[in-house]
Design a protein around this motif. Structure first.
Motif, PDB file in Angstrom:
ATOM      1  N   THR A  81      31.135  70.446  91.647  1.00 30.62           N
ATOM      2  CA  THR A  81      30.602  69.160  91.190  1.00 30.62           C
ATOM      3  C   THR A  81      29.386  69.375  90.311  1.00 30.62           C
ATOM      4  O   THR A  81      28.848  70.506  90.215  1.00 30.62           O
ATOM      5  N   GLY A  82      28.902  68.318  89.708  1.00 32.65           N
ATOM      6  CA  GLY A  82      27.746  68.424  88.810  1.00 32.65           C
ATOM      7  C   GLY A  82      26.477  68.849  89.514  1.00 32.65           C
ATOM      8  O   GLY A  82      25.562  69.372  88.876  1.00 32.65           O
ATOM      9  N   ASP A  83      26.396  68.622  90.845  1.00 33.08           N
ATOM     10  CA  ASP A  83      25.190  69.042  91.555  1.00 33.08           C
ATOM     11  C   ASP A  83      25.408  70.335  92.345  1.00 33.08           C
ATOM     12  O   ASP A  83      24.659  70.670  93.246  1.00 33.08           O
TER      13      ASP A  83
END
Length: 284
Positions: A278-280
């Motif tokens: 994911t983006g994080d």
């Protein structure tokens, strides 16, 4: 006591004798971490704690704060024309400790060159297999011995005698360098010290005064009756040869550690291109 670490605050310390740089809380063995802040504080430190006729600066070489504070204080004292000796405690327990100890030694050599004066040091080392109390006791012996030497309670030994003993370049044809000081409580051991440049001695009994070695400069005092506590004689020998021995020992230990690290494995990452990240940074 000057420090950046709040973890070193204890109730046993007289807070009037402690200078903590409040905005800091240690350097984590990183000598670059707080260098600029510490450098700005040296003038204030010496303004609060005025130098004496003889100054002893005790500091660790392996950490990130004391190894910066110490050389900067020594430099400021020598630039101000004060007489000072550094009592050092190095360490060989890890690569960072050895590197810091080496770089502190180099810093003191650099200070000596910059100010054009000897930087006289007593070196001790925390090392595997030797309890810290043993090293602490050795350091305490040196501190008490220097206190007896510089007490101004010794016949025929005045302040200028001690100044010239430390700042030997004023009275000897020896260029100033980072120098080693060794302290002995018997003449036989002191006489074994190689290439002595400058020697100071104390004898409770003047009739036992017997010069030794081939120093360029020697001075002697006779403590007034009942004032000598450690031994009936003390000898303080300055040379430069021991600095080379210390430096060689430290660089050998550094090479030994680097060789051990070269066999450490670099493991493969557990995250690969097939993982859905994911983006994080989460993998769900």
């Amino acid at each position: 006591m000057v420090d950046t670490s709040q973890s070193n605050r204890t109730e046993a310390l007289d807070q009037d004798l402690c200078y903590f740089i409040e905005e800091l809380d240690g350097s984590g063995k990183n000598r670059k971490e707080n260098y600029s802040v510490i450098a700005k504080e040296v003038e204030n430190i010496l303004a609060r704690y005025q130098p004496g006729d003889f100054n002893i600066v005790l500091f660790s070489m392996a950490g990130g704060s004391g190894s910066v504070i110490g050389p900067l204080v020594i430099k400021a004292l020598l630039e101000a024309g004060e007489t000072a000796v550094a009592v050092l405690v190095g360490s060989d327990d890890s690569a960072i400790s050895v590197t810091n100890t080496i770089n502190t030694l180099k810093s003191l050599e650099s200070v000596s060159v910059m100010v054009g004066q000897p930087v006289v040091t007593v070196y001790h080392e925390n090392t595997a297999g030797v309890p810290r109390k043993v090293i602490d006791d050795e350091v305490e012996f040196v501190l008490h011995a220097l206190t007896e030497l510089t007490s101004q309670n010794n016949r025929e030994l005045d302040t200028q005698d001690l100044t010239n003993w430390v700042q030997y370049h004023k009275v000897c044809p020896v260029r100033p360098q980072l120098s080693a000081l060794s302290v002995f409580d018997n003449r036989q051991e002191a006489a074994k010290q190689i290439e002595p440049i400058s020697v100071a001695s104390l004898y409770a009994d003047p009739d036992k005064d017997n010069p030794f070695g081939s120093p360029h400069y020697a001075t002697v005092g006779y403590p007034r009756e009942g004032t000598m506590q450690l031994s009936d004689q003390l000898h303080f020998v300055i040379n430069t040869a021991d600095i080379e021995e210390t430096f060689n020992h430290l660089t050998e230990r550094q090479s030994e550690l680097n060789k051990a690290y070269s066999s450490y494995r670099q493991r493969k990452a557990v995250v690969d291109v097939d993982d859905d990240v994911t983006g994080d940074g989460m993998i769900l």
